[in-house]
Write a protein that holds these residues in place. Structure first.
Motif, PDB file in Angstrom:
ATOM      1  N   CYS A 117     114.641  13.145  59.123  1.00  0.00           N
ATOM      2  CA  CYS A 117     114.111  13.964  60.222  1.00  0.00           C
ATOM      3  C   CYS A 117     113.666  15.344  59.749  1.00  0.00           C
ATOM      4  O   CYS A 117     112.891  16.011  60.436  1.00  0.00           O
ATOM      5  N   ALA A 118     114.118  15.767  58.574  1.00  0.00           N
ATOM      6  CA  ALA A 118     113.704  17.070  58.036  1.00  0.00           C
ATOM      7  C   ALA A 118     112.296  17.008  57.459  1.00  0.00           C
ATOM      8  O   ALA A 118     111.630  18.039  57.342  1.00  0.00           O
ATOM      9  N   VAL A 119     111.838  15.810  57.098  1.00  0.00           N
ATOM     10  CA  VAL A 119     110.541  15.689  56.423  1.00  0.00           C
ATOM     11  C   VAL A 119     109.494  14.897  57.190  1.00  0.00           C
ATOM     12  O   VAL A 119     108.325  14.909  56.821  1.00  0.00           O
ATOM     13  N   ARG A 120     109.917  14.215  58.256  1.00  0.00           N
ATOM     14  CA  ARG A 120     108.919  13.492  59.055  1.00  0.00           C
ATOM     15  C   ARG A 120     109.359  13.436  60.514  1.00  0.00           C
ATOM     16  O   ARG A 120     110.517  13.640  60.832  1.00  0.00           O
ATOM     17  N   GLY A 121     108.405  13.175  61.366  1.00  0.00           N
ATOM     18  CA  GLY A 121     108.701  13.133  62.797  1.00  0.00           C
ATOM     19  C   GLY A 121     108.296  14.429  63.481  1.00  0.00           C
ATOM     20  O   GLY A 121     107.929  15.406  62.839  1.00  0.00           O
ATOM     21  N   ARG A 122     108.393  14.436  64.770  1.00  0.00           N
ATOM     22  CA  ARG A 122     107.885  15.567  65.557  1.00  0.00           C
ATOM     23  C   ARG A 122     108.697  16.848  65.374  1.00  0.00           C
ATOM     24  O   ARG A 122     108.216  17.930  65.675  1.00  0.00           O
ATOM     25  N   GLN A 123     109.923  16.746  64.881  1.00  0.00           N
ATOM     26  CA  GLN A 123     110.761  17.933  64.715  1.00  0.00           C
ATOM     27  C   GLN A 123     110.976  18.302  63.252  1.00  0.00           C
ATOM     28  O   GLN A 123     111.873  19.065  62.925  1.00  0.00           O
ATOM     29  N   LYS A 124     110.142  17.788  62.358  1.00  0.00           N
ATOM     30  CA  LYS A 124     110.332  18.031  60.925  1.00  0.00           C
ATOM     31  C   LYS A 124     110.198  19.514  60.601  1.00  0.00           C
ATOM     32  O   LYS A 124     109.590  20.289  61.341  1.00  0.00           O
ATOM     33  N   LEU A 125     110.775  19.881  59.466  1.00  0.00           N
ATOM     34  CA  LEU A 125     110.643  21.251  58.974  1.00  0.00           C
ATOM     35  C   LEU A 125     109.245  21.439  58.390  1.00  0.00           C
ATOM     36  O   LEU A 125     108.671  20.493  57.837  1.00  0.00           O
ATOM     37  N   ALA A 126     108.747  22.650  58.444  1.00  0.00           N
ATOM     38  CA  ALA A 126     107.502  22.970  57.753  1.00  0.00           C
ATOM     39  C   ALA A 126     107.770  22.840  56.255  1.00  0.00           C
ATOM     40  O   ALA A 126     108.900  23.023  55.796  1.00  0.00           O
ATOM     41  N   GLN A 127     106.741  22.521  55.477  1.00  0.00           N
ATOM     42  CA  GLN A 127     106.918  22.325  54.041  1.00  0.00           C
ATOM     43  C   GLN A 127     107.527  23.549  53.378  1.00  0.00           C
ATOM     44  O   GLN A 127     108.416  23.424  52.529  1.00  0.00           O
ATOM     45  N   ASP A 128     107.072  24.738  53.749  1.00  0.00           N
ATOM     46  CA  ASP A 128     107.625  25.967  53.172  1.00  0.00           C
ATOM     47  C   ASP A 128     109.107  26.108  53.503  1.00  0.00           C
ATOM     48  O   ASP A 128     109.901  26.523  52.664  1.00  0.00           O
ATOM     49  N   ALA A 129     109.475  25.769  54.735  1.00  0.00           N
ATOM     50  CA  ALA A 129     110.881  25.865  55.146  1.00  0.00           C
ATOM     51  C   ALA A 129     111.738  24.882  54.358  1.00  0.00           C
ATOM     52  O   ALA A 129     112.854  25.213  53.939  1.00  0.00           O
ATOM     53  N   LEU A 130     111.225  23.676  54.127  1.00  0.00           N
ATOM     54  CA  LEU A 130     111.973  22.694  53.340  1.00  0.00           C
ATOM     55  C   LEU A 130     112.158  23.203  51.914  1.00  0.00           C
ATOM     56  O   LEU A 130     113.272  23.149  51.370  1.00  0.00           O
ATOM     57  N   CYS A 131     111.100  23.717  51.309  1.00  0.00           N
ATOM     58  CA  CYS A 131     111.193  24.284  49.950  1.00  0.00           C
ATOM     59  C   CYS A 131     112.238  25.399  49.905  1.00  0.00           C
ATOM     60  O   CYS A 131     113.042  25.466  48.975  1.00  0.00           O
ATOM     61  N   GLU A 132     112.214  26.266  50.903  1.00  0.00           N
ATOM     62  CA  GLU A 132     113.176  27.377  50.951  1.00  0.00           C
ATOM     63  C   GLU A 132     114.603  26.870  51.045  1.00  0.00           C
ATOM     64  O   GLU A 132     115.498  27.402  50.384  1.00  0.00           O
ATOM     65  N   ILE A 134     115.789  23.936  50.042  1.00  0.00           N
ATOM     66  CA  ILE A 134     116.155  23.312  48.765  1.00  0.00           C
ATOM     67  C   ILE A 134     116.493  24.398  47.744  1.00  0.00           C
ATOM     68  O   ILE A 134     117.541  24.359  47.091  1.00  0.00           O
ATOM     69  N   GLU A 135     115.624  25.372  47.628  1.00  0.00           N
ATOM     70  CA  GLU A 135     115.826  26.448  46.659  1.00  0.00           C
ATOM     71  C   GLU A 135     117.090  27.243  46.986  1.00  0.00           C
ATOM     72  O   GLU A 135     117.865  27.601  46.091  1.00  0.00           O
ATOM     73  N   GLU A 136     117.305  27.509  48.251  1.00  0.00           N
ATOM     74  CA  GLU A 136     118.489  28.240  48.690  1.00  0.00           C
ATOM     75  C   GLU A 136     119.765  27.505  48.266  1.00  0.00           C
ATOM     76  O   GLU A 136     120.710  28.120  47.764  1.00  0.00           O
ATOM     77  N   PHE A 137     119.788  26.194  48.467  1.00  0.00           N
ATOM     78  CA  PHE A 137     120.964  25.430  48.050  1.00  0.00           C
ATOM     79  C   PHE A 137     121.145  25.480  46.532  1.00  0.00           C
ATOM     80  O   PHE A 137     122.240  25.723  46.038  1.00  0.00           O
ATOM     81  N   LEU A 139     120.305  27.618  44.372  1.00  0.00           N
ATOM     82  CA  LEU A 139     120.713  28.928  43.864  1.00  0.00           C
ATOM     83  C   LEU A 139     122.059  29.385  44.416  1.00  0.00           C
ATOM     84  O   LEU A 139     122.588  30.408  43.993  1.00  0.00           O
ATOM     85  N   SER A 140     122.614  28.624  45.338  1.00  0.00           N
ATOM     86  CA  SER A 140     123.891  28.983  45.953  1.00  0.00           C
ATOM     87  C   SER A 140     125.054  28.469  45.106  1.00  0.00           C
ATOM     88  O   SER A 140     124.855  27.809  44.094  1.00  0.00           O
ATOM     89  N   GLN A 141     126.233  28.759  45.558  1.00  0.00           N
ATOM     90  CA  GLN A 141     127.450  28.257  44.922  1.00  0.00           C
ATOM     91  C   GLN A 141     128.012  27.045  45.666  1.00  0.00           C
ATOM     92  O   GLN A 141     129.105  26.585  45.364  1.00  0.00           O
ATOM     93  N   GLN A 142     127.268  26.529  46.643  1.00  0.00           N
ATOM     94  CA  GLN A 142     127.752  25.391  47.423  1.00  0.00           C
ATOM     95  C   GLN A 142     127.817  24.135  46.566  1.00  0.00           C
ATOM     96  O   GLN A 142     126.961  23.903  45.712  1.00  0.00           O
ATOM     97  N   ILE A 143     128.814  23.319  46.843  1.00  0.00           N
ATOM     98  CA  ILE A 143     128.961  22.038  46.162  1.00  0.00           C
ATOM     99  C   ILE A 143     128.107  20.982  46.853  1.00  0.00           C
ATOM    100  O   ILE A 143     127.520  20.127  46.199  1.00  0.00           O
ATOM    101  N   ALA A 144     128.017  21.063  48.181  1.00  0.00           N
ATOM    102  CA  ALA A 144     127.287  20.042  48.931  1.00  0.00           C
ATOM    103  C   ALA A 144     126.686  20.652  50.188  1.00  0.00           C
ATOM    104  O   ALA A 144     127.235  21.597  50.749  1.00  0.00           O
ATOM    105  N   ALA A 145     125.553  20.091  50.595  1.00  0.00           N
ATOM    106  CA  ALA A 145     124.900  20.532  51.829  1.00  0.00           C
ATOM    107  C   ALA A 145     123.994  19.419  52.331  1.00  0.00           C
ATOM    108  O   ALA A 145     123.649  18.501  51.594  1.00  0.00           O
TER     109      ALA A 145
END
Length: 164
Positions: A117-132, A134-137, A139-145
Motif C-alpha cells: 500500500c506504500a507503493v501502489r493504490g490510491r493511498q500510496k506514498l509519493a516517490q520522494d516520500a518513499l525515498c525519504e 527508506i533513507e531515514e531508516f 541512516l537511523s539506529q533502528q533495528i526494524a521498521a
C-alpha cells in the motif's frame, strides 16, 4: 457465497500470481537505485528469502503484499469465498514472517518491511516520500521498521540498536 470461477479457472488465476519481481518490488528496486544503494535480490538470509539485501547497511528489505500478509489497510479484503481457507493461509504467512524476522534480528540483520500500500493504490506514498522514509531508516539506529501508506508504522517496533 460461491466462487464465480470454476476450480480450473481459479487455479489458473492463482498460478499466475507472482512471488518475485512483483510491481511493488520493481518500484522499490527503482527507488533503491535512485538512492544509489547497492542491493542483492532474492537472497536467502537467516533461513528467510528476502526481496532485497543491502550489504552496506546489513539490511533486509521485504516487500509485503497487503493481501498475502494480512495488512490492515485499504488493499486488504477478506475473501467472500473460502474465507476459512484464506484466513488460515494468511495467519500461516504471518507466523512464518514472524519467525523470519526473529531469526534475522537474532543474527543482527536490520529489517525494513515495505507494504504494498506504500507503493501502489490510491493511498500510496509519493516517490520522494518513499525515498525519504527508506533513507531515514537506513541512516537511523533502528533495528526494524515498516513503511505503509501513512509513512512509518511507529507502533510496530520501537527497539533500537545498542550503542555499546
Amino acid at each position: 457465497m460461491t466462487d464465480v470461477h470454476s476450480p480450473q479457472q481459479r487455479h489458473k488465476n492463482m498460478a499466475a500470481v507472482k512471488n518475485k519481481d512483483t510491481k511493488a518490488e520493481l518500484l522499490v528496486a527503482a527507488e533503491l537505485q535512485k538512492l544509489q544503494i547497492k542491493f542483492e535480490k532474492q537472497l536467502k538470509i537467516s533461513k528467510a528469502k528476502v526481496d532485497f539485501y543491502l550489504p552496506e547497511y546489513n539490511t533486509a528489505v521485504l516487500v509485503h503484499g497487503c493481501f498475502w500478509h494480512g495488512h490492515d489497510c485499504h488493499l486488504f479484503k477478506v475473501p467472500a469465498t473460502r474465507t476459512d481457507f484464506w484466513l488460515t493461509k494468511i495467519k500461516s504467512n504471518q507466523a512464518r514472517d514472524q519467525q523470519h524476522t526473529n531469526a534475522m534480528k537474532q543474527d543482527k540483520i536490520r529489517i525494513l518491511i515495505i507494504w504494498e500500500c506504500a507503493v501502489r493504490g490510491r493511498q500510496k506514498l509519493a516517490q520522494d516520500a518513499l525515498c525519504e522514509r527508506i533513507e531515514e531508516f537506513l541512516l537511523s539506529q533502528q533495528i526494524a521498521a515498516q513503511i505503509n501508506s501513512n509513512g512509518f508504522d511507529v507502533h510496530w517496533n520501537k527497539q533500537t540498536k545498542s550503542t555499546d
